[in-house]
Design a protein around this motif. Structure first.
Motif, PDB file in Angstrom:
ATOM      1  N   VAL A   1       0.830  -1.209   0.000  1.00 57.06           N
ATOM      2  CA  VAL A   1       0.000   0.000   0.000  1.00 57.06           C
ATOM      3  C   VAL A   1       0.866   1.260   0.000  1.00 57.06           C
ATOM      4  CG1 VAL A   1      -1.717   1.329   1.288  1.00 57.06           C
ATOM      5  CG2 VAL A   1      -1.937  -1.158   1.133  1.00 57.06           C
ATOM      6  N   LEU A   2       1.861   1.290   0.885  1.00 56.14           N
ATOM      7  CA  LEU A   2       2.736   2.458   0.947  1.00 56.14           C
ATOM      8  C   LEU A   2       3.553   2.601  -0.337  1.00 56.14           C
ATOM      9  CD1 LEU A   2       3.341   4.763   2.814  1.00 56.14           C
ATOM     10  CD2 LEU A   2       5.204   3.444   3.818  1.00 56.14           C
ATOM     11  N   CYS A   3       3.881   1.483  -0.974  1.00 54.75           N
ATOM     12  CA  CYS A   3       4.592   1.523  -2.253  1.00 54.75           C
ATOM     13  C   CYS A   3       3.748   2.253  -3.296  1.00 54.75           C
ATOM     14  CB  CYS A   3       4.922   0.108  -2.714  1.00 54.75           C
ATOM     15  SG  CYS A   3       5.638   0.015  -4.372  1.00 54.75           S
ATOM     16  N   LYS A   4       2.470   1.927  -3.368  1.00 56.62           N
ATOM     17  CA  LYS A   4       1.583   2.599  -4.326  1.00 56.62           C
ATOM     18  C   LYS A   4       1.463   4.088  -4.017  1.00 56.62           C
ATOM     19  CE  LYS A   4      -1.313  -1.301  -5.775  1.00 56.62           C
ATOM     20  NZ  LYS A   4      -1.050  -1.138  -7.223  1.00 56.62           N
ATOM     21  N   ILE A   5       1.398   4.416  -2.732  1.00 53.39           N
ATOM     22  CA  ILE A   5       1.276   5.823  -2.334  1.00 53.39           C
ATOM     23  C   ILE A   5       2.539   6.603  -2.723  1.00 53.39           C
ATOM     24  CG2 ILE A   5       1.138   7.384  -0.352  1.00 53.39           C
ATOM     25  CD1 ILE A   5      -0.630   5.279   1.019  1.00 53.39           C
ATOM     26  N   ILE A   6       3.702   6.031  -2.428  1.00 59.22           N
ATOM     27  CA  ILE A   6       4.959   6.732  -2.687  1.00 59.22           C
ATOM     28  C   ILE A   6       5.173   6.953  -4.180  1.00 59.22           C
ATOM     29  CG2 ILE A   6       7.473   6.581  -2.493  1.00 59.22           C
ATOM     30  CD1 ILE A   6       5.988   7.226   0.101  1.00 59.22           C
ATOM     31  N   LEU A   7       4.961   5.911  -4.980  1.00 59.34           N
ATOM     32  CA  LEU A   7       5.155   6.056  -6.424  1.00 59.34           C
ATOM     33  C   LEU A   7       4.117   7.007  -7.026  1.00 59.34           C
ATOM     34  CD1 LEU A   7       6.224   2.565  -7.816  1.00 59.34           C
ATOM     35  CD2 LEU A   7       7.589   4.606  -7.490  1.00 59.34           C
ATOM     36  N   SER A   8       2.906   7.006  -6.477  1.00 63.62           N
ATOM     37  CA  SER A   8       1.879   7.936  -6.961  1.00 63.62           C
ATOM     38  C   SER A   8       2.262   9.378  -6.662  1.00 63.62           C
ATOM     39  CB  SER A   8       0.531   7.609  -6.310  1.00 63.62           C
ATOM     40  OG  SER A   8       0.100   6.313  -6.671  1.00 63.62           O
ATOM     41  N   VAL A   9       2.719   9.637  -5.430  1.00 64.12           N
ATOM     42  CA  VAL A   9       3.130  10.995  -5.052  1.00 64.12           C
ATOM     43  C   VAL A   9       4.327  11.438  -5.884  1.00 64.12           C
ATOM     44  CG1 VAL A   9       4.103  12.390  -3.179  1.00 64.12           C
ATOM     45  CG2 VAL A   9       2.204  10.840  -2.716  1.00 64.12           C
ATOM     46  N   ASP A  10       5.237  10.505  -6.156  1.00 67.17           N
ATOM     47  CA  ASP A  10       6.398  10.809  -6.991  1.00 67.17           C
ATOM     48  C   ASP A  10       5.954  11.282  -8.378  1.00 67.17           C
ATOM     49  OD1 ASP A  10       9.103  11.046  -7.458  1.00 67.17           O
ATOM     50  OD2 ASP A  10       9.310   9.021  -8.227  1.00 67.17           O
ATOM     51  N   HIS A  11       4.925  10.647  -8.922  1.00 64.78           N
ATOM     52  CA  HIS A  11       4.420  11.051 -10.242  1.00 64.78           C
ATOM     53  C   HIS A  11       3.534  12.297 -10.146  1.00 64.78           C
ATOM     54  CE1 HIS A  11       5.856   7.061 -11.447  1.00 64.78           C
ATOM     55  NE2 HIS A  11       5.861   7.539 -12.660  1.00 64.78           N
ATOM     56  N   TYR A  12       2.849  12.508  -9.016  1.00 68.00           N
ATOM     57  CA  TYR A  12       2.151  13.772  -8.818  1.00 68.00           C
ATOM     58  C   TYR A  12       3.139  14.930  -8.926  1.00 68.00           C
ATOM     59  CZ  TYR A  12      -2.027  11.406  -6.978  1.00 68.00           C
ATOM     60  OH  TYR A  12      -3.150  10.627  -6.825  1.00 68.00           O
ATOM     61  N   ASN A  13       4.331  14.729  -8.391  1.00 70.16           N
ATOM     62  CA  ASN A  13       5.362  15.759  -8.431  1.00 70.16           C
ATOM     63  C   ASN A  13       5.746  16.098  -9.871  1.00 70.16           C
ATOM     64  OD1 ASN A  13       7.384  17.490  -7.225  1.00 70.16           O
ATOM     65  ND2 ASN A  13       8.908  15.959  -7.803  1.00 70.16           N
ATOM     66  N   ILE A  14       5.756  15.095 -10.749  1.00 69.15           N
ATOM     67  CA  ILE A  14       6.114  15.322 -12.153  1.00 69.15           C
ATOM     68  C   ILE A  14       5.058  16.171 -12.852  1.00 69.15           C
ATOM     69  CG2 ILE A  14       6.490  14.201 -14.391  1.00 69.15           C
ATOM     70  CD1 ILE A  14       7.584  11.784 -12.886  1.00 69.15           C
ATOM     71  N   PHE A  15       3.781  15.846 -12.608  1.00 68.94           N
ATOM     72  CA  PHE A  15       2.703  16.477 -13.371  1.00 68.94           C
ATOM     73  C   PHE A  15       2.131  17.739 -12.725  1.00 68.94           C
ATOM     74  CE2 PHE A  15       2.646  12.023 -14.745  1.00 68.94           C
ATOM     75  CZ  PHE A  15       2.649  12.177 -16.120  1.00 68.94           C
ATOM     76  N   SER A  16       2.003  17.760 -11.391  1.00 65.14           N
ATOM     77  CA  SER A  16       1.285  18.861 -10.743  1.00 65.14           C
ATOM     78  C   SER A  16       1.981  20.204 -10.941  1.00 65.14           C
ATOM     79  CB  SER A  16       1.113  18.566  -9.244  1.00 65.14           C
ATOM     80  OG  SER A  16       2.372  18.405  -8.616  1.00 65.14           O
ATOM     81  N   SER A  17       3.305  20.244 -10.774  1.00 66.89           N
ATOM     82  CA  SER A  17       4.017  21.526 -10.885  1.00 66.89           C
ATOM     83  C   SER A  17       3.808  22.159 -12.255  1.00 66.89           C
ATOM     84  CB  SER A  17       5.516  21.314 -10.628  1.00 66.89           C
ATOM     85  OG  SER A  17       5.751  20.885  -9.314  1.00 66.89           O
ATOM     86  N   ILE A  18       4.016  21.395 -13.306  1.00 69.93           N
ATOM     87  CA  ILE A  18       3.942  21.957 -14.653  1.00 69.93           C
ATOM     88  C   ILE A  18       2.501  22.341 -15.014  1.00 69.93           C
ATOM     89  CG2 ILE A  18       3.661  19.752 -15.876  1.00 69.93           C
ATOM     90  CD1 ILE A  18       5.831  22.755 -16.957  1.00 69.93           C
ATOM     91  N   TYR A  19       1.507  21.600 -14.492  1.00 66.87           N
ATOM     92  CA  TYR A  19       0.117  21.943 -14.809  1.00 66.87           C
ATOM     93  C   TYR A  19      -0.345  23.185 -14.043  1.00 66.87           C
ATOM     94  CZ  TYR A  19      -0.891  18.066 -17.914  1.00 66.87           C
ATOM     95  OH  TYR A  19      -0.906  17.224 -19.003  1.00 66.87           O
ATOM     96  N   PHE A  20       0.094  23.345 -12.800  1.00 68.84           N
ATOM     97  CA  PHE A  20      -0.257  24.576 -12.088  1.00 68.84           C
ATOM     98  C   PHE A  20       0.444  25.779 -12.716  1.00 68.84           C
ATOM     99  CE2 PHE A  20      -1.779  21.954  -8.476  1.00 68.84           C
ATOM    100  CZ  PHE A  20      -3.007  22.577  -8.316  1.00 68.84           C
ATOM    101  N   LEU A  21       1.656  25.590 -13.195  1.00 70.19           N
ATOM    102  CA  LEU A  21       2.351  26.673 -13.895  1.00 70.19           C
ATOM    103  C   LEU A  21       1.685  26.992 -15.228  1.00 70.19           C
ATOM    104  CD1 LEU A  21       6.046  25.748 -13.088  1.00 70.19           C
ATOM    105  CD2 LEU A  21       4.826  27.796 -12.350  1.00 70.19           C
ATOM    106  N   THR A  22       1.114  25.989 -15.867  1.00 72.42           N
ATOM    107  CA  THR A  22       0.361  26.230 -17.105  1.00 72.42           C
ATOM    108  C   THR A  22      -0.872  27.080 -16.823  1.00 72.42           C
ATOM    109  OG1 THR A  22       1.097  24.092 -17.983  1.00 72.42           O
ATOM    110  CG2 THR A  22      -0.784  25.128 -19.065  1.00 72.42           C
ATOM    111  N   VAL A  23      -1.591  26.739 -15.756  1.00 70.09           N
ATOM    112  CA  VAL A  23      -2.775  27.517 -15.373  1.00 70.09           C
ATOM    113  C   VAL A  23      -2.376  28.943 -15.000  1.00 70.09           C
ATOM    114  CG1 VAL A  23      -4.640  27.712 -13.682  1.00 70.09           C
ATOM    115  CG2 VAL A  23      -4.077  25.486 -14.642  1.00 70.09           C
ATOM    116  N   MET A  24      -1.250  29.086 -14.293  1.00 71.55           N
ATOM    117  CA  MET A  24      -0.762  30.427 -13.944  1.00 71.55           C
ATOM    118  C   MET A  24      -0.397  31.228 -15.196  1.00 71.55           C
ATOM    119  SD  MET A  24       1.525  29.339 -10.618  1.00 71.55           S
ATOM    120  CE  MET A  24       2.218  30.947 -10.273  1.00 71.55           C
ATOM    121  N   SER A  25       0.132  30.556 -16.201  1.00 70.71           N
ATOM    122  CA  SER A  25       0.476  31.226 -17.460  1.00 70.71           C
ATOM    123  C   SER A  25      -0.790  31.671 -18.200  1.00 70.71           C
ATOM    124  CB  SER A  25       1.307  30.291 -18.347  1.00 70.71           C
ATOM    125  OG  SER A  25       2.512  29.920 -17.702  1.00 70.71           O
TER     126      SER A  25
END
Length: 338
Positions: free
Chosen positions: A115-139
């Motif tokens: 369970v924690l493995c799924k959480i950690i890998l999911s958060v790791d990928h959230y880090n890849i996508f969330s930053s660039i998408y929030f910056l896109t919205v800010m742009s």
């Protein structure tokens, strides 16, 4: 390599014996000879947790301060700051789970369960996508502000509540994008004698094709589409500003709007600086067949560390580029008498 006592040569360590040698350091007599690049991996074993720990400590402190300031200071509740708040939450979420990645690196296996493995890998990928998408919205938001200023129009729909709704939509989009990685994340047990557990993406057969598809998926949705959108928006923004100065009697952007636009641009530039090597390495991995040399492994860890570092840099950018942030930070740090 020969034994120090002048006896017969020691056999070269296999993978499991090498991992034990890296993790123990107890001074026991070696039973096997390490390969030529052993000392490179030993140094990497020590240096990486230090780098990750610094990123974790700085990122957690800085982003938590940003979250606190925006939530507590009434004047900080603006549309742009709502997106910055969500960006800080995404970075904080990643730095919170980074100690688990450090522990896995030091232990050389995954002891925390499925369970924690799924959480950690999911958060790791959230880090890849969330930053660039929030910056896109800010742009997009910056473009609309510039467009309204050029046309001397008001924006009644650009409200703090609308920014909350847009932020929620971004989070839902990221959850949907990351969902396949959550499904395939799991604990893999190596088939050798050590039976070492690892938290990885376990793809069905043919694994190579699935792996390439996942890298292309990340490259397109996490870099190509949002970065192309951002480039188009900023090109159009600069074009309109240039035409406004040359062909229009409209007033230039006021000082505050210019500063906010500059801050968004700098945060975006730093994000691209940290994440572009990661996505370029994806292109290299997809188009070439490179062997895992110590130099290549060192470069890959440097690229990963650079992408992780983005999670702790944004608070410093806000502090340097936004006077209201500096003022709120100072108030937060004041020692007031009881």
């Amino acid at each position: 390599m020969e034994n120090v006592t002048g006896g017969s040569p020691l056999p070269v360590c296999n993978d499991s014996e090498l991992m034990l040698a890296l993790g123990s350091g107890n001074g026991t007599e070696p039973r096997c000879a390490p390969p030529a690049d052993y000392y490179f991996f030993r140094d990497l074993y020590v240096v990486l947790p230090v780098i990750y720990s610094v990123i974790c400590a700085v990122g957690l402190t800085g982003n938590t301060a940003v979250i606190y300031v925006i939530l507590k200071a009434p004047k900080m509740k603006t549309v742009t700051n709502m997106f910055i708040l969500n960006l800080a939450i995404a970075d904080d979420l990643f730095t919170l789970v980074l100690p688990i990645s450090i522990a896995e690196h030091l232990l050389r296996y995954w002891p925390f369960g499925e369970v924690l493995c799924k959480i950690i890998l999911s958060v790791d990928h959230y880090n890849i996508f969330s930053s660039i998408y929030f910056l896109t919205v800010m742009s997009v938001d910056r473009y609309l502000v510039v467009l309204a200023t050029v046309r001397s129009k008001r924006m009644p729909y650009r409200t703090y509540r609308a920014a909350k709704t847009a932020s929620l939509c971004v989070w839902l989009l990221v959850v949907v994008i990351v969902a396949p990685f959550t499904v395939f994340a799991g604990v893999f047990v190596s088939p050798d004698r050590a039976a070492r557990k690892s938290c990885v993406l376990s793809f069905p057969s043919p694994e190579g094709s699935w792996f390439k598809a996942s890298r292309i998926y990340t490259l397109v949705l996490g870099f190509a589409i949002p970065v192309s959108t951002i480039c188009i928006l900023y090109t159009a923004m600069l074009y309109r500003l240039r035409n406004m100065r040359l062909n229009s009697n409209a007033k230039a952007l006021d000082k505050a709007k210019k500063k906010v636009t500059l801050m968004v641009f700098v945060v975006l530039a730093v994000c691209l600086f940290c994440w572009t090597p990661f996505h370029l390495s994806t292109i290299v991995a997809l188009t070439t067949d490179l062997s895992n040399t110590p130099l290549l492994i060192g470069i890959s860890y440097f690229i990963a560390s650079l992408s992780y570092a983005n999670s702790c840099l944004n608070p410093f950018l806000y502090a340097f580029l936004d006077h209201s942030f500096r003022k709120a930070f100072r108030k937060m740090l004041e020692c007031r008498p009881a």
